[in-house]
Design a protein around this motif. Structure first.
Motif, PDB file in Angstrom:
ATOM      1  N   ALA A  69       0.859  -1.183   0.000  1.00 33.31           N
ATOM      2  CA  ALA A  69       0.000   0.000   0.000  1.00 33.31           C
ATOM      3  C   ALA A  69       0.897   1.235   0.000  1.00 33.31           C
ATOM      4  N   PHE A  70       0.277   2.386  -0.169  1.00 32.72           N
ATOM      5  CA  PHE A  70       1.000   3.645  -0.106  1.00 32.72           C
ATOM      6  C   PHE A  70       0.416   4.504   0.998  1.00 32.72           C
ATOM      7  N   VAL A  71       1.277   5.145   1.744  1.00 31.00           N
ATOM      8  CA  VAL A  71       0.872   6.168   2.704  1.00 31.00           C
ATOM      9  C   VAL A  71       1.423   7.456   2.120  1.00 31.00           C
ATOM     10  N   GLY A  72       0.523   8.223   1.496  1.00 35.36           N
ATOM     11  CA  GLY A  72       0.988   9.350   0.690  1.00 35.36           C
ATOM     12  C   GLY A  72       1.712   8.782  -0.514  1.00 35.36           C
ATOM     13  N   LYS A  73       2.979   9.147  -0.659  1.00 32.64           N
ATOM     14  CA  LYS A  73       3.772   8.606  -1.767  1.00 32.64           C
ATOM     15  C   LYS A  73       4.774   7.561  -1.300  1.00 32.64           C
ATOM     16  N   THR A  74       4.684   7.215  -0.032  1.00 31.92           N
ATOM     17  CA  THR A  74       5.627   6.247   0.537  1.00 31.92           C
ATOM     18  C   THR A  74       5.036   4.844   0.507  1.00 31.92           C
ATOM     19  N   PRO A  75       5.738   3.907  -0.141  1.00 34.55           N
ATOM     20  CA  PRO A  75       5.231   2.535  -0.161  1.00 34.55           C
ATOM     21  C   PRO A  75       5.361   1.883   1.218  1.00 34.55           C
ATOM     22  N   ARG A  76       4.369   1.099   1.582  1.00 36.17           N
ATOM     23  CA  ARG A  76       4.365   0.359   2.845  1.00 36.17           C
ATOM     24  C   ARG A  76       4.063  -1.098   2.553  1.00 36.17           C
ATOM     25  N   THR A  77       4.820  -1.957   3.182  1.00 37.08           N
ATOM     26  CA  THR A  77       4.598  -3.395   3.052  1.00 37.08           C
ATOM     27  C   THR A  77       4.171  -3.929   4.409  1.00 37.08           C
ATOM     28  N   SER A  78       3.085  -4.687   4.403  1.00 34.57           N
ATOM     29  CA  SER A  78       2.612  -5.294   5.648  1.00 34.57           C
ATOM     30  C   SER A  78       2.676  -6.810   5.518  1.00 34.57           C
ATOM     31  N   LEU A  79       2.890  -7.446   6.644  1.00 34.64           N
ATOM     32  CA  LEU A  79       2.982  -8.904   6.699  1.00 34.64           C
ATOM     33  C   LEU A  79       1.928  -9.419   7.659  1.00 34.64           C
ATOM     34  N   THR A  80       1.166 -10.406   7.210  1.00 34.81           N
ATOM     35  CA  THR A  80       0.104 -10.988   8.020  1.00 34.81           C
ATOM     36  C   THR A  80       0.214 -12.500   7.979  1.00 34.81           C
ATOM     37  N   LEU A  81       0.131 -13.134   9.137  1.00 36.81           N
ATOM     38  CA  LEU A  81       0.146 -14.587   9.219  1.00 36.81           C
ATOM     39  C   LEU A  81      -1.199 -15.116   8.717  1.00 36.81           C
ATOM     40  N   THR A  82      -1.167 -16.055   7.788  1.00 40.79           N
ATOM     41  CA  THR A  82      -2.400 -16.639   7.252  1.00 40.79           C
ATOM     42  C   THR A  82      -2.937 -17.708   8.205  1.00 40.79           C
ATOM     43  N   ARG A  83      -4.118 -18.171   7.934  1.00 42.97           N
ATOM     44  CA  ARG A  83      -4.695 -19.264   8.721  1.00 42.97           C
ATOM     45  C   ARG A  83      -3.798 -20.506   8.632  1.00 42.97           C
ATOM     46  N   ALA A  84      -3.304 -20.802   7.431  1.00 45.06           N
ATOM     47  CA  ALA A  84      -2.409 -21.953   7.260  1.00 45.06           C
ATOM     48  C   ALA A  84      -1.103 -21.743   8.024  1.00 45.06           C
ATOM     49  N   GLY A  85      -0.594 -20.528   8.001  1.00 38.39           N
ATOM     50  CA  GLY A  85       0.621 -20.205   8.736  1.00 38.39           C
ATOM     51  C   GLY A  85       0.441 -20.352  10.229  1.00 38.39           C
ATOM     52  N   ARG A  86      -0.703 -19.903  10.712  1.00 35.26           N
ATOM     53  CA  ARG A  86      -0.998 -20.015  12.145  1.00 35.26           C
ATOM     54  C   ARG A  86      -1.119 -21.485  12.554  1.00 35.26           C
ATOM     55  N   ALA A  87      -1.756 -22.300  11.729  1.00 41.66           N
ATOM     56  CA  ALA A  87      -1.897 -23.731  12.021  1.00 41.66           C
ATOM     57  C   ALA A  87      -0.526 -24.416  12.018  1.00 41.66           C
ATOM     58  N   ALA A  88       0.310 -24.089  11.031  1.00 39.97           N
ATOM     59  CA  ALA A  88       1.652 -24.676  10.960  1.00 39.97           C
ATOM     60  C   ALA A  88       2.470 -24.277  12.184  1.00 39.97           C
ATOM     61  N   TRP A  89       2.350 -23.015  12.583  1.00 36.45           N
ATOM     62  CA  TRP A  89       3.065 -22.513  13.750  1.00 36.45           C
ATOM     63  C   TRP A  89       2.650 -23.270  15.007  1.00 36.45           C
ATOM     64  N   ARG A  90       1.361 -23.425  15.207  1.00 34.22           N
ATOM     65  CA  ARG A  90       0.847 -24.115  16.396  1.00 34.22           C
ATOM     66  C   ARG A  90       1.308 -25.583  16.416  1.00 34.22           C
ATOM     67  N   ASP A  91       1.245 -26.247  15.259  1.00 35.21           N
ATOM     68  CA  ASP A  91       1.694 -27.644  15.179  1.00 35.21           C
ATOM     69  C   ASP A  91       3.186 -27.762  15.463  1.00 35.21           C
ATOM     70  N   HIS A  92       3.966 -26.828  14.924  1.00 35.14           N
ATOM     71  CA  HIS A  92       5.412 -26.825  15.128  1.00 35.14           C
ATOM     72  C   HIS A  92       5.734 -26.640  16.611  1.00 35.14           C
ATOM     73  N   LEU A  93       5.079 -25.662  17.248  1.00 38.03           N
ATOM     74  CA  LEU A  93       5.305 -25.426  18.677  1.00 38.03           C
ATOM     75  C   LEU A  93       4.888 -26.622  19.519  1.00 38.03           C
ATOM     76  N   ASP A  94       3.782 -27.251  19.147  1.00 35.51           N
ATOM     77  CA  ASP A  94       3.310 -28.428  19.875  1.00 35.51           C
ATOM     78  C   ASP A  94       4.357 -29.542  19.802  1.00 35.51           C
ATOM     79  N   ALA A  95       4.922 -29.745  18.620  1.00 35.21           N
ATOM     80  CA  ALA A  95       5.956 -30.781  18.466  1.00 35.21           C
ATOM     81  C   ALA A  95       7.189 -30.431  19.300  1.00 35.21           C
ATOM     82  N   LEU A  96       7.597 -29.160  19.301  1.00 32.15           N
ATOM     83  CA  LEU A  96       8.747 -28.741  20.114  1.00 32.15           C
ATOM     84  C   LEU A  96       8.483 -28.976  21.599  1.00 32.15           C
TER      85      LEU A  96
END
Length: 106
Positions: A69-96
């Motif tokens: 996106a742009f804020v004025g003329k400055t480009p901004r990049t945002s990162l969001t964890l997806t549902r699949a990413g959240r599930a993978a994260w939870r499974d990974h932590l559970d295994a650890l």
């Protein structure tokens, strides 16, 4: 005594999340939901280039959505964890946790 293949929790660890930078990125996004690229970069203490490379891998796996996106003329990049990413994260932590708490002999 025979050991059944695939029963140890280490077999459930996500190879993608075993990289320390990707692990840290996903951990930060799990806590925050959505963060700006610079916020993540500063939180995990890596260069723009290093973060871009790791985010591309996470995005390719469907774990992270990258928003532009742009804020004025400055480009901004945002990162969001997806549902699949959240599930993978939870499974990974559970295994650890299972590995760390395991009383099985090596």
């Amino acid at each position: 005594m025979s050991v059944e293949q695939g029963t140890h929790p280490r077999h459930r660890l996500d190879d993608l999340l075993q990289n320390p930078v990707r692990f840290s990125v996903v951990a930060a996004l799990d806590r925050a939901g959505t963060l700006g690229f610079r916020e993540v970069r500063d939180a995990v203490e890596v260069t723009d280039s290093a973060l871009s490379k790791q985010v591309a891998a996470l995005e390719g796996a469907g774990y992270v959505d990258v928003g532009k996106a742009f804020v004025g003329k400055t480009p901004r990049t945002s990162l969001t964890l997806t549902r699949a990413g959240r599930a993978a994260w939870r499974d990974h932590l559970d295994a650890l946790r299972q590995i760390a708490g395991s009383d099985q002999a090596p």
